[in-house]
Scaffold this motif. Structure first.
Motif, short mmCIF file in Angstrom:
data_model
loop_
_atom_site.label_atom_id
_atom_site.label_comp_id
_atom_site.label_asym_id
_atom_site.label_seq_id
_atom_site.Cartn_x
_atom_site.Cartn_y
_atom_site.Cartn_z
N HIS A 14 0.83 -1.20 0.00
CA HIS A 14 0.00 0.00 0.00
C HIS A 14 0.87 1.25 0.00
O HIS A 14 0.35 2.35 -0.11
N ASP A 15 2.15 1.08 0.20
CA ASP A 15 2.99 2.24 0.49
C ASP A 15 4.29 2.23 -0.32
O ASP A 15 4.25 2.15 -1.54
N ASN A 16 5.40 2.19 0.37
CA ASN A 16 6.70 2.45 -0.22
C ASN A 16 7.19 1.39 -1.21
O ASN A 16 8.03 1.67 -2.04
N LYS A 17 6.67 0.17 -1.17
CA LYS A 17 7.14 -0.87 -2.08
C LYS A 17 6.16 -1.12 -3.22
O LYS A 17 6.39 -1.97 -4.07
N ARG A 18 5.08 -0.38 -3.26
CA ARG A 18 4.00 -0.60 -4.23
C ARG A 18 4.48 -0.57 -5.68
O ARG A 18 3.97 -1.31 -6.51
N ASN A 19 5.45 0.31 -5.99
CA ASN A 19 5.93 0.47 -7.37
C ASN A 19 7.26 -0.24 -7.62
O ASN A 19 7.83 -0.09 -8.70
N ASP A 20 7.74 -1.01 -6.67
CA ASP A 20 9.05 -1.65 -6.75
C ASP A 20 8.91 -3.02 -7.43
O ASP A 20 8.53 -4.01 -6.81
N TRP A 23 10.59 -6.00 -5.74
CA TRP A 23 9.86 -6.41 -4.53
C TRP A 23 8.60 -7.18 -4.90
O TRP A 23 8.30 -8.21 -4.32
N LEU A 24 7.87 -6.69 -5.87
CA LEU A 24 6.64 -7.35 -6.30
C LEU A 24 6.94 -8.76 -6.82
O LEU A 24 6.19 -9.70 -6.52
N GLU A 25 8.01 -8.92 -7.55
CA GLU A 25 8.37 -10.24 -8.06
C GLU A 25 8.75 -11.21 -6.94
O GLU A 25 8.56 -12.41 -7.07
N GLN A 26 9.28 -10.67 -5.84
CA GLN A 26 9.62 -11.51 -4.69
C GLN A 26 8.39 -11.89 -3.87
O GLN A 26 8.24 -13.03 -3.45
N ALA A 50 0.91 -3.29 -13.68
CA ALA A 50 0.05 -2.17 -13.27
C ALA A 50 0.66 -1.40 -12.09
O ALA A 50 0.69 -0.17 -12.10
N LEU A 51 1.13 -2.12 -11.08
CA LEU A 51 1.66 -1.45 -9.90
C LEU A 51 3.00 -0.79 -10.15
O LEU A 51 3.26 0.33 -9.69
N SER A 52 3.87 -1.45 -10.90
CA SER A 52 5.21 -0.89 -11.12
C SER A 52 5.20 0.34 -12.03
O SER A 52 6.14 1.13 -12.00
N THR A 53 4.14 0.51 -12.80
CA THR A 53 4.05 1.69 -13.68
C THR A 53 3.03 2.71 -13.17
O THR A 53 2.81 3.72 -13.83
N GLU A 54 2.43 2.45 -12.03
CA GLU A 54 1.43 3.35 -11.46
C GLU A 54 2.06 4.70 -11.13
O GLU A 54 3.14 4.77 -10.55
#
Length: 118
Positions: A14-20, A23-26, A50-54
């Motif tokens: 919801h916060d600091n890792k949302r666009n990473d 992190w999302l792949e992990q 969607a999240l990494s390009t938001e």
């Protein structure tokens, strides 16, 4: 405590890792699926894209966390999210599984608009 650990992981999305993307792949399980608040079924690749390009990530507040431990390596986290003004309340459920290397991964997530509280 498992509730706090999964709550931290969930809130990182919801916060600091949302666009990473890394992190999302992990954190997202290979078989990850989500039923969005609007009722769409999306897969892991669609979610990561969607999240990494938001741009302009929304501020997400959350509360009322509850945990159901299904077995030692699988748990369901229930909680509620809402906008800063209290609008757009959503009931959420996330299924988490611990991988063989001890990393918790999100397998499934669903958000459903909360009905008006009386």
């Amino acid at each position: 405590m498992l509730l706090e650990r999964l709550k931290r992981l969930e809130c990182s999305l919801h916060d600091n890792k949302r666009n990473d993307r890394e992190w999302l792949e992990q954190i997202l399980h290979e078989e990850f699926r989500e039923i969005t608040r609007s009722g769409m079924l999306v897969d892991r690749a669609e979610t990561i894209e969607a999240l990494s390009t938001e741009v302009g990530s929304p501020i997400i507040h959350s509360d009322e966390f509850r945990l159901i431990i299904v077995r030692n390596n699988f748990a369901i986290l229930h909680y509620r999210t809402f906008d800063p003004d209290g609008s757009n309340a959503t009931l959420r459920s996330s299924c988490w599984e611990m991988s063989e290397n001890g990393q918790w991964q999100l397998v499934f997530h669903q958000g459903t608009p909360e009905s008006k509280r009386i």
